[in-house]
Design an enzyme around this catalytic site. Sequence first.
Site, PDB file in Angstrom:
ATOM      1  N   HIS A  88       0.840  -1.206   0.000  1.00 19.49           N
ATOM      2  CA  HIS A  88       0.000   0.000   0.000  1.00 19.49           C
ATOM      3  C   HIS A  88       0.872   1.251   0.000  1.00 19.49           C
ATOM      4  O   HIS A  88       1.974   1.269   0.551  1.00 19.49           O
ATOM      5  CB  HIS A  88      -0.970   0.010   1.181  1.00 19.49           C
ATOM      6  N   ASP A  90      -0.519   4.430   0.806  1.00 19.94           N
ATOM      7  CA  ASP A  90      -1.013   5.452   1.734  1.00 19.94           C
ATOM      8  C   ASP A  90      -0.247   5.354   3.049  1.00 19.94           C
ATOM      9  O   ASP A  90       0.375   4.328   3.356  1.00 19.94           O
ATOM     10  CB  ASP A  90      -2.507   5.283   1.979  1.00 19.94           C
ATOM     11  N   ASP A 119       6.449   1.613   6.660  1.00 23.89           N
ATOM     12  CA  ASP A 119       5.044   1.209   6.546  1.00 23.89           C
ATOM     13  C   ASP A 119       4.335   2.111   5.537  1.00 23.89           C
ATOM     14  O   ASP A 119       3.804   3.145   5.900  1.00 23.89           O
ATOM     15  CB  ASP A 119       4.379   1.312   7.919  1.00 23.89           C
ATOM     16  N   GLU A 153      -5.075   1.426   3.007  1.00 22.97           N
ATOM     17  CA  GLU A 153      -4.834   0.327   3.938  1.00 22.97           C
ATOM     18  C   GLU A 153      -4.879   0.806   5.383  1.00 22.97           C
ATOM     19  O   GLU A 153      -5.262   0.061   6.284  1.00 22.97           O
ATOM     20  CB  GLU A 153      -3.477  -0.316   3.628  1.00 22.97           C
ATOM     21  N   GLU A 154      -4.481   2.068   5.609  1.00 16.96           N
ATOM     22  CA  GLU A 154      -4.415   2.587   6.967  1.00 16.96           C
ATOM     23  C   GLU A 154      -5.769   3.048   7.498  1.00 16.96           C
ATOM     24  O   GLU A 154      -5.854   3.565   8.606  1.00 16.96           O
ATOM     25  CB  GLU A 154      -3.420   3.758   7.032  1.00 16.96           C
ATOM     26  N   ASP A 177       4.454  -6.072   4.479  1.00 13.77           N
ATOM     27  CA  ASP A 177       3.914  -4.986   5.302  1.00 13.77           C
ATOM     28  C   ASP A 177       3.870  -5.357   6.777  1.00 13.77           C
ATOM     29  O   ASP A 177       2.950  -4.973   7.484  1.00 13.77           O
ATOM     30  CB  ASP A 177       2.499  -4.635   4.799  1.00 13.77           C
ATOM     31  N   HIS A 444       3.943   4.155  12.430  1.00 11.09           N
ATOM     32  CA  HIS A 444       2.927   5.046  12.995  1.00 11.09           C
ATOM     33  C   HIS A 444       3.486   5.999  14.050  1.00 11.09           C
ATOM     34  O   HIS A 444       2.723   6.716  14.691  1.00 11.09           O
ATOM     35  CB  HIS A 444       1.755   4.256  13.589  1.00 11.09           C
TER      36      HIS A 444
END
Length: 471
Positions: A88, A90, A119, A153-154, A177, A444
């Site tokens: 992903h 995003d 990520d 995805e997030e 991921d 994150h």
Amino acid sequence: MKINWQNEVESIKEELMNDLKELLAIDSVRDIEHRMAEYPLGPGPALALQKVLAFGERDGFKTKNIGNLAGHIDHGPEEAEMFGILGHVDVVPAGQGWDTDPFEPVIKDGKLFARGSSDDKGPSLAAYYAVKLIKKLNLPINKKIRFIFGTDEESEWTGIHRYKEVEELPKVGFSPDANFPIINGEKGIISCELSFESQKSEASKLKLASFTSGLRSNMVPSEAVAVVNIIKLELIDILAHDFDRFLEENQLKGTFELAEDIATFKITGKAVHAQDPEQGINAATYLGEFLNRYQFDADGSNYLSVIANYLHKDFNGHLLNIYWEDEVMGQVTSSANVFRYDTDEKQIIINIRHPKGTTNEKILQEISELLQPFAVLAKIIGDIKLPHYVSAEDPFIKILLEVYEEHTGEKGDECTIGGGTYGRVLEKGCAFGALFPGRENVMHQPNEYMYVEDIYQATAIYADAIYRLVQ
């Protein structure tokens, strides 16, 4: 034919890093406020998708863009069985606390700093270059490699859900991921929204005007702010003193500001991925724990009581009566991550990750019954992900572990995580890398990074694994 994949990676290092920096420079946070027909999730995710597909076109692959929500890059025989790779483009919001611009990639001390470096832009580009090496070497393959990129995805997985509606999915594949050696089990994931009904309020010494914290349901909040109307002014000095002591006792950072009879409390914690909430510091639940010591208006007291008594430092759902443990997949994980309280809305969103053996319906029922005395309406919102597990005895999993062991010299064992990857959308899917054992997990978090050498080593592992699986 024996291929030295490490040597092959050496030949494309510079190009890989240049492409990765271009991709990382795109702020691809979901931005619904600025969406339009061309950019259904906002400009950033679409531009990042267009960038990776442009890499594919440049390198001679067949590509397809699905409405700027998802896309794929294909390599191999057109009508052959497919092998999937799912990444992903995003990212979660950058948040506060960065030492560098999160969208200006910087290499320092061997680490590549940028939002998305680990990520999932870094690992995805490593996997893409693995496919590129297979193509560059003109290696014979009997399956079609399909690399699918999502843009949401997030959050709610809008992109991959749309892709499933209009395109064929491979049955087998992995998502770069998560962690090495492998993630062959993923817990179910739900977001549970608590909505508080207004109560009849009697005279009180304090009134909660607002309580705000959290950026996303899958991120432990690093900052919480509460605005309090102080009805009894003699409480001002007591509150200021008690708050300083609370911060000191809990080794927290925070501020107390006063403007006439309005006090603003702020606590700074530590943001982490919601799959490991115990590794963070939830600023919101700490602030709720502190304020709950005092007599507030009925609505404020209701809200703060739930935070302090059922959400603070409860990482496995014990206080919510939703604890469950599976022998293979582990325990329930729970984390309250979004808080919105003012005159118009009074809500909390809890992120819950659960193994097989319990259900969304049972979790919702337990929370609803427990919080009924607080006039709370609980409901499940957004995307629902069910538990997913592929046996460690499956030949597909064994091959991935075998490749990992050969490249690292380390034993590879199966693992279940609370995180959700695109690996779960495949009938026989898993997550494979790219965080190596012993490396700090900064997904994150502010100052997200990935070791440059790890990006290159992951590329070699991916190339070897993919080639073995598509011969």
